[in-house]
Design an enzyme around this catalytic site. Structure first.
Site, PDB file in Angstrom:
ATOM      1  N   GLU A  48      -3.594   2.217  -7.395  1.00  0.00           N
ATOM      2  CA  GLU A  48      -3.932   3.263  -6.434  1.00  0.00           C
ATOM      3  C   GLU A  48      -2.967   4.434  -6.606  1.00  0.00           C
ATOM      4  OE1 GLU A  48      -6.424   1.626  -2.994  1.00  0.00           O
ATOM      5  OE2 GLU A  48      -4.341   1.667  -2.373  1.00  0.00           O
ATOM      6  N   HIS A  54       0.856  -1.198   0.000  1.00  0.00           N
ATOM      7  CA  HIS A  54       0.000   0.000   0.000  1.00  0.00           C
ATOM      8  C   HIS A  54       0.887   1.241   0.000  1.00  0.00           C
ATOM      9  CE1 HIS A  54      -2.835   3.043   1.375  1.00  0.00           C
ATOM     10  NE2 HIS A  54      -3.789   2.245   0.950  1.00  0.00           N
TER      11      HIS A  54
HETATM   12  C1  PEP Z   1      -6.737   3.078   0.327  1.00  0.00           C
HETATM   13  O1  PEP Z   1      -6.332   3.299   1.452  1.00  0.00           O
HETATM   14  O2  PEP Z   1      -6.438   2.034  -0.240  1.00  0.00           O
HETATM   15  C2  PEP Z   1      -7.568   4.093  -0.333  1.00  0.00           C
HETATM   16  C3  PEP Z   1      -7.884   3.913  -1.580  1.00  0.00           C
HETATM   17  O3  PEP Z   1      -7.901   5.167   0.427  1.00  0.00           O
HETATM   18  P1  PEP Z   1      -9.039   6.258   0.102  1.00  0.00           P
HETATM   19  O4  PEP Z   1     -10.264   5.509  -0.363  1.00  0.00           O
HETATM   20  O5  PEP Z   1      -9.251   6.966   1.394  1.00  0.00           O
HETATM   21  O6  PEP Z   1      -8.521   7.148  -0.968  1.00  0.00           O
END
Ligand code: PEP
Length: 247
Positions: free
Chosen positions: A166, A95
């Site tokens: 992400e 992450h």
């Molecule tokens: C995450 O922590 O994987 C994430 C996508 O956070 P958020 O939805 O808060 O952007």
């Protein structure tokens, strides 16, 4: 079938995690339509309690982070094998908060992926570029590097690993990646993955997903599911996301 995964980060303690898990399990019992694969990612402290709550339901439980060795003198660490024994189906690996706050390198992430696969856990391998990299045209470079380190030489079957795209700039900022942009990047990631495996690899999107935008992402054929952080930590917003995603 799409994945909807709730990363509770370090927001919820044991009591809150158990209460929210109970709400979600009750919600999924009432709704018959089974078009989502659901999983909750609580703090390690609440892990076994949340597993007990989810037992017998269609809600799986995963860990937020693990160590890369099965056991030994690693103070403060919890191994993938220990998570597996406690009921984990999935593990978030790499992450951006682990990479950027705790200094995890691509090589660390790879060791954790290998540990998860040895333990029989599906790793959710997070990749993403920073805002600076995106603005300087380095997005593909960063993602390519992360993917290569994570996937080169892996021997996996269909759905044994999951990629979560992400973008770092989209996490917790309210600045979600536009669906058309997400579609392009996911298509590119799917193409890149072909260099490493012929197995099916679901690709999730994560970054400021909420009840208002969830449907835009789930409607995309290149997006096989979502990893939701902040908006998944409150009963109202998580329930709204589930409703919008038509659980
Ligand atoms: C995450 O922590 O994987 C994430 C996508 O956070 P958020 O939805 O808060 O952007």
């Amino acid at each position: 079938m799409k994945y909807l995964f709730a990363n509770w980060k370090m927001y919820l303690g044991v009591k809150e995690s158990v209460a929210l898990a109970k709400t979600i399990v009750a919600m999924t019992r009432k709704i018959q339509k089974n078009n989502l694969r659901l999983a909750l990612f609580p703090t390690s402290l609440a892990f076994t309690d949340v597993v007990s709550v989810c037992k017998g339901s269609r809600v799986a439980v995963g860990g937020q982070n693990c160590a890369w060795t099965p056991a030994g003198a690693y103070t403060g660490a919890v191994s993938a094998q220990m998570f597996r024994d406690a009921g984990a189906a999935y593990m978030i690996v790499g992450h951006s908060e682990r990479r950027h706050i705790f200094g995890e390198r691509d090589s660390d992430v790879r060791k954790k992926i290998d540990a998860c696969l040895s333990a029989g856990i599906i790793p959710i391998i997070c990749i993403g570029e920073t805002r600076e990299e995106r603005e300087n045209g380095k997005r593909q470079y960063r993602l390519k590097k992360q993917l290569m380190s994570a996937c080169q030489g892996l021997d996996v079957k269909d759905n044994e690993i999951i990629i979560a795209y992400e973008p770092v700039w989209a996490i917790g900022t309210g600045d979600a990646c536009a669906p058309a942009d997400t579609d392009d990047v996911h298509g590119w990631i799917a193409h890149e993955l072909r260099s490493y495996t012929s197995a099916q690899v679901p690709i999730l999107y994560g970054g400021s997903v909420d009840a208002e935008n969830v449907h835009n992402y789930l409607a995309l054929g290149t997006v096989h599911g979502l990893l939701v952080g902040t908006a998944s930590t409150k009963k109202e917003s998580l329930a709204a996301i589930f409703r919008a995603a038509r659980v």
